[in-house]
Design an enzyme around this catalytic site. Structure first.
Site, PDB file in Angstrom:
ATOM      1  N   GLU A 243       0.839  -1.204   0.000  1.00 25.31           N
ATOM      2  CA  GLU A 243       0.000   0.000   0.000  1.00 25.31           C
ATOM      3  C   GLU A 243       0.877   1.257   0.000  1.00 25.31           C
ATOM      4  OE1 GLU A 243      -2.523   2.417   3.331  1.00 25.31           O
ATOM      5  OE2 GLU A 243      -2.496   0.233   3.471  1.00 25.31           O
TER       6      GLU A 243
ATOM      7  N   ASP B 118       0.860   3.852  -3.141  1.00 18.62           N
ATOM      8  CA  ASP B 118       0.488   5.252  -2.939  1.00 18.62           C
ATOM      9  C   ASP B 118       1.439   6.181  -3.686  1.00 18.62           C
ATOM     10  OD1 ASP B 118      -0.965   7.451  -1.450  1.00 18.62           O
ATOM     11  OD2 ASP B 118       1.043   7.748  -0.647  1.00 18.62           O
TER      12      ASP B 118
ATOM     13  N   ASN C 141      -7.151   1.355   0.180  1.00 17.58           N
ATOM     14  CA  ASN C 141      -5.819   0.868   0.550  1.00 17.58           C
ATOM     15  C   ASN C 141      -5.457  -0.395  -0.235  1.00 17.58           C
ATOM     16  OD1 ASN C 141      -5.594   2.937   2.384  1.00 17.58           O
ATOM     17  ND2 ASN C 141      -6.069   1.686   4.176  1.00 17.58           N
TER      18      ASN C 141
ATOM     19  N   GLU D 151      -4.428   0.569  -3.734  1.00 17.44           N
ATOM     20  CA  GLU D 151      -3.040   1.049  -3.730  1.00 17.44           C
ATOM     21  C   GLU D 151      -2.067  -0.125  -3.672  1.00 17.44           C
ATOM     22  OE1 GLU D 151      -3.294   5.409  -1.540  1.00 17.44           O
ATOM     23  OE2 GLU D 151      -3.128   3.618  -0.300  1.00 17.44           O
TER      24      GLU D 151
END
Length: 230
Positions: free
Chosen positions: A45, A49, A118, A121
């Site tokens: 994650e 990101d 999340n 990501e």
């Protein structure tokens, strides 16, 4: 939902138009920390990101060649957030594929925007890790085109930022957001926020998150102030 009853991962791969050579990496990307497994998706994650920030920035840079750096940053902020990635996760029906604990399952974890965004990501982070930026970009651009194909800067602009710039120029101060109420169960809360500028309440709005309610308040206040300028 147990692992044995989960939909086939090939179904998700078909939606992505991407096949993971390392199926363990895919499983890791879909494993929420609530499973208490040694291997979960938080590190992926983190990577995803950063990768998505770049990919979305490039997408908007090419799609809006006349926008300024400031406007591109505001527009990217409207997509690179929990709400924006939740929309892409829903398009992939990620909730069907994630691994979560029984307690999180009973708490509607498969539909929580935070968990879905999340996981999205982490999924893009996994693609990047296995096949590099080109594949991660291809997948993300395709999802952006199909889900944000009618991006209009005026409709999705970051009103909080725009309002702050306006109030700093006019009142030499920034807006104050006040939480009025918080209602509903944990998995379906509603937040009511009021916005005050120079001692005056301009709006009172509700949303599924504090950020969402603040954005609604900011939009109302921004439009009021813009009309008062005319």
């Amino acid at each position: 939902m147990s692992k044995s009853s989960k939909p086939s991962m090939s179904e998700l791969e078909h939606k992505l138009q991407y096949h993971f050579k390392d199926q363990k990496l895919l499983a890791q990307a879909l494993t929420h920390r609530s499973c208490k497994s040694k291997i979960h998706n938080e590190r992926l994650e983190f990577l995803g990101d950063a990768v998505l920030d770049l990919i979305v920035g490039e997408y908007l840079f090419k799609k809006f060649p006349k926008l300024s750096e400031g406007d591109l940053s505001k527009l990217r902020a409207c997509i690179v957030n929990e709400q924006g990635f939740n929309k892409l996760a829903l398009a992939l029906e990620l909730g069907k594929y994630i691994f979560i604990s029984p307690s999180e399952e009973s708490n509607n974890g498969r539909s929580k925007p935070s968990i879905l965004s999340n996981t999205f990501e982490a999924l893009i982070g996994a693609v990047y890790l296995e096949s590099g930026l080109q594949e991660a970009t291809r997948i993300t651009h395709a999802l952006l085109e199909s889900n944000y194909n009618k991006i209009d800067f005026g409709l999705v602009r970051d009103f909080k930022t725009s309002l702050q710039e306006l109030t700093q120029a006019r009142f030499m101060q920034i807006p104050r957001y006040e939480l009025i109420s918080e209602t509903g169960p944990d998995h379906q809360k509603s937040f009511t926020i009021a916005i005050f500028i120079d001692g005056r309440e301009y709006a009172r709005c509700s949303g599924s998150s504090k950020k969402n309610a603040q954005q609604k308040c900011a939009q109302v206040a921004y439009e009021i102030l813009q009309k008062e300028c005319v």
